[in-house]
Design a protein around this motif. Structure first.
Motif, PDB file in Angstrom:
ATOM      1  N   LEU A 186      34.302  31.842  59.747  1.00 26.11           N
ATOM      2  CA  LEU A 186      34.050  31.787  58.219  1.00 26.11           C
ATOM      3  C   LEU A 186      32.832  31.792  57.667  1.00 26.11           C
ATOM      4  O   LEU A 186      32.067  30.694  57.940  1.00 26.11           O
ATOM      5  N   LEU A 187      32.586  32.735  56.770  1.00 23.60           N
ATOM      6  CA  LEU A 187      31.240  32.708  55.932  1.00 23.60           C
ATOM      7  C   LEU A 187      31.457  32.639  54.413  1.00 23.60           C
ATOM      8  O   LEU A 187      30.716  31.930  53.665  1.00 23.60           O
ATOM      9  N   TYR A 188      32.629  32.783  53.958  1.00 22.62           N
ATOM     10  CA  TYR A 188      32.948  32.862  52.446  1.00 22.62           C
ATOM     11  C   TYR A 188      34.432  33.032  52.349  1.00 22.62           C
ATOM     12  O   TYR A 188      34.903  33.748  53.226  1.00 22.62           O
ATOM     13  N   ALA A 189      34.905  32.497  51.308  1.00 20.93           N
ATOM     14  CA  ALA A 189      36.440  32.970  50.954  1.00 20.93           C
ATOM     15  C   ALA A 189      36.553  33.048  49.377  1.00 20.93           C
ATOM     16  O   ALA A 189      35.803  32.192  48.841  1.00 20.93           O
ATOM     17  N   ARG A 190      37.613  33.643  48.909  1.00 24.30           N
ATOM     18  CA  ARG A 190      37.831  33.913  47.514  1.00 24.30           C
ATOM     19  C   ARG A 190      39.353  33.988  47.482  1.00 24.30           C
ATOM     20  O   ARG A 190      40.012  34.451  48.187  1.00 24.30           O
ATOM     21  N   THR A 191      39.873  33.405  46.228  1.00 20.07           N
ATOM     22  CA  THR A 191      41.133  33.609  45.989  1.00 20.07           C
ATOM     23  C   THR A 191      41.185  34.690  44.668  1.00 20.07           C
ATOM     24  O   THR A 191      40.164  35.217  44.170  1.00 20.07           O
ATOM     25  N   ASN A 192      42.379  34.464  44.040  1.00 19.45           N
ATOM     26  CA  ASN A 192      42.580  35.487  42.943  1.00 19.45           C
ATOM     27  C   ASN A 192      41.274  35.198  41.739  1.00 19.45           C
ATOM     28  O   ASN A 192      40.835  35.988  41.126  1.00 19.45           O
ATOM     29  N   ALA A 193      41.453  33.888  41.673  1.00 17.43           N
ATOM     30  CA  ALA A 193      40.418  33.581  40.384  1.00 17.43           C
ATOM     31  C   ALA A 193      39.106  34.000  40.707  1.00 17.43           C
ATOM     32  O   ALA A 193      38.234  34.597  39.762  1.00 17.43           O
ATOM     33  N   GLN A 194      38.719  33.796  42.046  1.00 21.42           N
ATOM     34  CA  GLN A 194      36.983  34.316  42.204  1.00 21.42           C
ATOM     35  C   GLN A 194      37.004  35.684  42.332  1.00 21.42           C
ATOM     36  O   GLN A 194      36.035  36.363  41.677  1.00 21.42           O
ATOM     37  N   SER A 195      38.122  36.560  42.637  1.00 13.31           N
ATOM     38  CA  SER A 195      38.262  37.993  42.694  1.00 13.31           C
ATOM     39  C   SER A 195      38.063  38.704  41.312  1.00 13.31           C
ATOM     40  O   SER A 195      37.485  39.648  40.982  1.00 13.31           O
ATOM     41  N   ARG A 196      38.964  37.729  40.144  1.00  3.91           N
ATOM     42  CA  ARG A 196      39.045  38.190  39.046  1.00  3.91           C
ATOM     43  C   ARG A 196      37.485  38.145  38.345  1.00  3.91           C
ATOM     44  O   ARG A 196      37.267  39.218  37.801  1.00  3.91           O
ATOM     45  N   ALA A 197      36.954  37.029  38.578  1.00  2.00           N
ATOM     46  CA  ALA A 197      35.691  36.897  38.172  1.00  2.00           C
ATOM     47  C   ALA A 197      34.541  38.074  38.689  1.00  2.00           C
ATOM     48  O   ALA A 197      33.863  38.677  38.064  1.00  2.00           O
ATOM     49  N   LEU A 198      34.733  38.499  40.001  1.00  2.00           N
ATOM     50  CA  LEU A 198      33.911  39.450  40.634  1.00  2.00           C
ATOM     51  C   LEU A 198      34.222  40.683  39.922  1.00  2.00           C
ATOM     52  O   LEU A 198      33.365  41.499  39.545  1.00  2.00           O
ATOM     53  N   LYS A 199      35.314  40.996  39.153  1.00  4.07           N
ATOM     54  CA  LYS A 199      35.631  42.155  38.686  1.00  4.07           C
ATOM     55  C   LYS A 199      35.516  42.205  37.037  1.00  4.07           C
ATOM     56  O   LYS A 199      35.792  43.185  36.363  1.00  4.07           O
ATOM     57  N   GLY A 200      34.943  40.846  36.446  1.00  5.11           N
ATOM     58  CA  GLY A 200      34.792  40.605  35.336  1.00  5.11           C
ATOM     59  C   GLY A 200      36.025  40.607  34.475  1.00  5.11           C
ATOM     60  O   GLY A 200      36.071  40.862  33.099  1.00  5.11           O
ATOM     61  N   LEU A 201      37.216  40.065  34.963  1.00  6.40           N
ATOM     62  CA  LEU A 201      38.390  39.849  34.439  1.00  6.40           C
ATOM     63  C   LEU A 201      38.319  38.314  34.084  1.00  6.40           C
ATOM     64  O   LEU A 201      37.612  37.487  34.509  1.00  6.40           O
ATOM     65  N   PRO A 202      39.352  38.072  32.909  1.00  7.15           N
ATOM     66  CA  PRO A 202      39.584  36.644  32.521  1.00  7.15           C
ATOM     67  C   PRO A 202      39.821  35.778  33.588  1.00  7.15           C
ATOM     68  O   PRO A 202      40.696  36.408  34.507  1.00  7.15           O
ATOM     69  N   THR A 203      39.519  34.578  34.004  1.00  7.95           N
ATOM     70  CA  THR A 203      39.952  33.996  35.248  1.00  7.95           C
ATOM     71  C   THR A 203      40.191  32.485  34.651  1.00  7.95           C
ATOM     72  O   THR A 203      40.008  31.819  33.477  1.00  7.95           O
ATOM     73  N   THR A 204      40.333  31.720  35.860  1.00 10.01           N
ATOM     74  CA  THR A 204      40.473  30.259  35.595  1.00 10.01           C
ATOM     75  C   THR A 204      39.426  29.642  36.714  1.00 10.01           C
ATOM     76  O   THR A 204      38.876  30.102  37.476  1.00 10.01           O
ATOM     77  N   ASP A 205      39.325  28.418  36.483  1.00  6.47           N
ATOM     78  CA  ASP A 205      38.364  27.412  37.220  1.00  6.47           C
ATOM     79  C   ASP A 205      39.149  26.899  38.427  1.00  6.47           C
ATOM     80  O   ASP A 205      39.356  25.615  38.689  1.00  6.47           O
ATOM     81  N   GLU A 206      39.590  28.016  39.249  1.00 11.65           N
ATOM     82  CA  GLU A 206      40.329  27.678  40.656  1.00 11.65           C
ATOM     83  C   GLU A 206      39.305  27.154  41.740  1.00 11.65           C
ATOM     84  O   GLU A 206      38.439  28.070  41.622  1.00 11.65           O
ATOM     85  N   PRO A 207      39.439  26.126  42.383  1.00  7.64           N
ATOM     86  CA  PRO A 207      38.559  26.007  43.497  1.00  7.64           C
ATOM     87  C   PRO A 207      38.675  26.946  44.488  1.00  7.64           C
ATOM     88  O   PRO A 207      39.691  27.606  44.725  1.00  7.64           O
ATOM     89  N   HIS A 208      37.634  27.127  45.471  1.00  5.67           N
ATOM     90  CA  HIS A 208      37.674  27.954  46.548  1.00  5.67           C
ATOM     91  C   HIS A 208      38.559  27.431  47.425  1.00  5.67           C
ATOM     92  O   HIS A 208      39.010  26.143  47.498  1.00  5.67           O
ATOM     93  N   PRO A 209      39.196  28.524  48.216  1.00 10.71           N
ATOM     94  CA  PRO A 209      40.217  28.177  49.183  1.00 10.71           C
ATOM     95  C   PRO A 209      39.798  27.545  50.583  1.00 10.71           C
ATOM     96  O   PRO A 209      38.460  27.644  50.708  1.00 10.71           O
ATOM     97  N   GLU A 210      40.361  26.958  51.151  1.00 13.04           N
ATOM     98  CA  GLU A 210      40.079  26.455  52.623  1.00 13.04           C
ATOM     99  C   GLU A 210      40.642  26.861  53.689  1.00 13.04           C
ATOM    100  O   GLU A 210      41.637  26.242  54.130  1.00 13.04           O
ATOM    101  N   PRO A 211      40.488  28.167  54.038  1.00 13.09           N
ATOM    102  CA  PRO A 211      41.117  28.797  55.137  1.00 13.09           C
ATOM    103  C   PRO A 211      40.381  28.272  56.329  1.00 13.09           C
ATOM    104  O   PRO A 211      39.571  27.327  56.501  1.00 13.09           O
ATOM    105  N   SER A 212      40.874  28.850  57.642  1.00 11.95           N
ATOM    106  CA  SER A 212      40.501  28.596  58.767  1.00 11.95           C
ATOM    107  C   SER A 212      38.898  28.747  59.013  1.00 11.95           C
ATOM    108  O   SER A 212      38.512  30.007  58.578  1.00 11.95           O
ATOM    109  N   ILE A 213      38.183  27.874  59.645  1.00 10.66           N
ATOM    110  CA  ILE A 213      36.630  28.113  59.773  1.00 10.66           C
ATOM    111  C   ILE A 213      36.543  29.087  60.955  1.00 10.66           C
ATOM    112  O   ILE A 213      35.737  29.861  60.820  1.00 10.66           O
ATOM    113  N   TRP A 214      37.243  28.911  62.036  1.00  8.68           N
ATOM    114  CA  TRP A 214      37.105  29.605  63.042  1.00  8.68           C
ATOM    115  C   TRP A 214      38.502  30.587  63.268  1.00  8.68           C
ATOM    116  O   TRP A 214      39.385  29.967  63.202  1.00  8.68           O
TER     117      TRP A 214
END
Length: 268
Positions: A186-214
């Motif tokens: 794993l190098l990086y991860a994002r949920t809907n909140a970070q994806s919305r920010a990436l697209k310039g959409l209104p978003t929430t202060d949601e923490p980054h997910p914690e998926p499998s590292i390997w």
């Protein structure tokens, strides 16, 4: 978690579900039609991504997921350089469609977790002369409490972790349906909140997910025996205990290939 780690060959590993709040307005066929007819074709038409593979959990009980797998749809995008995702071309990929109900914004209708996985190794294919991609994949993800050295994890996924311990590959090689294994970090991860920010959409202060590292993706030409799932989980438990990894989260799932897009090449 910094985007500076996003570079080198790897995959976008995108797990999704229809949001429970959208179940009444977004039928599964409409969701998958958007994926296959609009979204993935746009993605594979870019200069940095030319292949995509869409899978479904073979045990899916609901379009909104369940306790075993909260996000039962999977799309994988192999890339020569994941840094492409940081550029404008990737960021311009659409997120709104007239084929979708309501606002038409996919992030209002579906929940998507995106993992940027750098490839760290692969085994030779046992069916080299008939490489047409896997029909089934077991994804074996681990998240150790105490981070082991990369070479220790690599050794575990291969055959040399401990001569007294049945490792993942040696377990899988007992199946005539097994093809090969790809290993990722794993190098990086994002949920809907970070994806919305990436697209310039209104978003929430949601923490980054914690998926499998390997993550290991074990490829099969036919549906794997269910007994392998417990065997793989047991292998992780042994490795964690012997390696001093601490409490280790394990997620082992079986996916069936549903659709191939583009060139259909997956680290050949």
């Amino acid at each position: 978690m910094s985007t500076s780690a996003i570079q080198g060959p790897g995959i976008l590993f995108v797990r999704s579900r229809i949001s429970p709040s959208a179940n009444d307005i977004l039928p599964e066929p409409t969701f998958l039609a958007w994926y296959d007819n609009e979204h993935i074709p746009e993605v594979v038409s870019t200069s940095g991504i030319d292949s995509a593979f869409r899978f479904v959990d073979i045990h899916k009980s609901s379009s909104s997921g369940d306790e075993q797998n909260p996000k039962p749809f999977l799309a994988c995008y192999p890339m020569n350089d994941l840094a492409f995702t940081l550029g404008d071309e990737f960021k311009k990929i659409g997120f709104k469609s007239s084929a979708l109900p309501g606002s038409g914004v996919i992030y209002d209708l579906a929940d998507m977790d995106v993992s940027y996985l750098g490839i760290v190794g692969k085994t030779p294919s046992r069916r080299e002369g008939e490489r047409r991609g896997p029909k089934y994949v077991i994804s074996s993800g681990i998240r150790p409490e105490k981070q082991p050295a990369e070479e220790q994890v690599t050794a575990f996924f291969k055959q040399v972790y401990n001569p007294r311990t049945i490792t993942q590959i040696s377990t899988l090689e007992k199946s005539p349906q097994y093809m090969r294994t790809l290993r990722f970090k794993l190098l990086y991860a994002r949920t809907n909140a970070q994806s919305r920010a990436l697209k310039g959409l209104p978003t929430t202060d949601e923490p980054h997910p914690e998926p499998s590292i390997w993550m290991a993706m074990h490829e099969f030409v036919d549906v794997p025996d269910e007994g392998f799932l417990k065997a793989l989980d047991d292998d992780v438990d042994k490795a964690a205990e012997e390696g001093g990894w601490g409490e280790t989260e394990v997620e082992t799932l079986v996916w069936k290939l549903d659709r191939v897009h583009g060139n259909g090449k997956f680290f050949e």
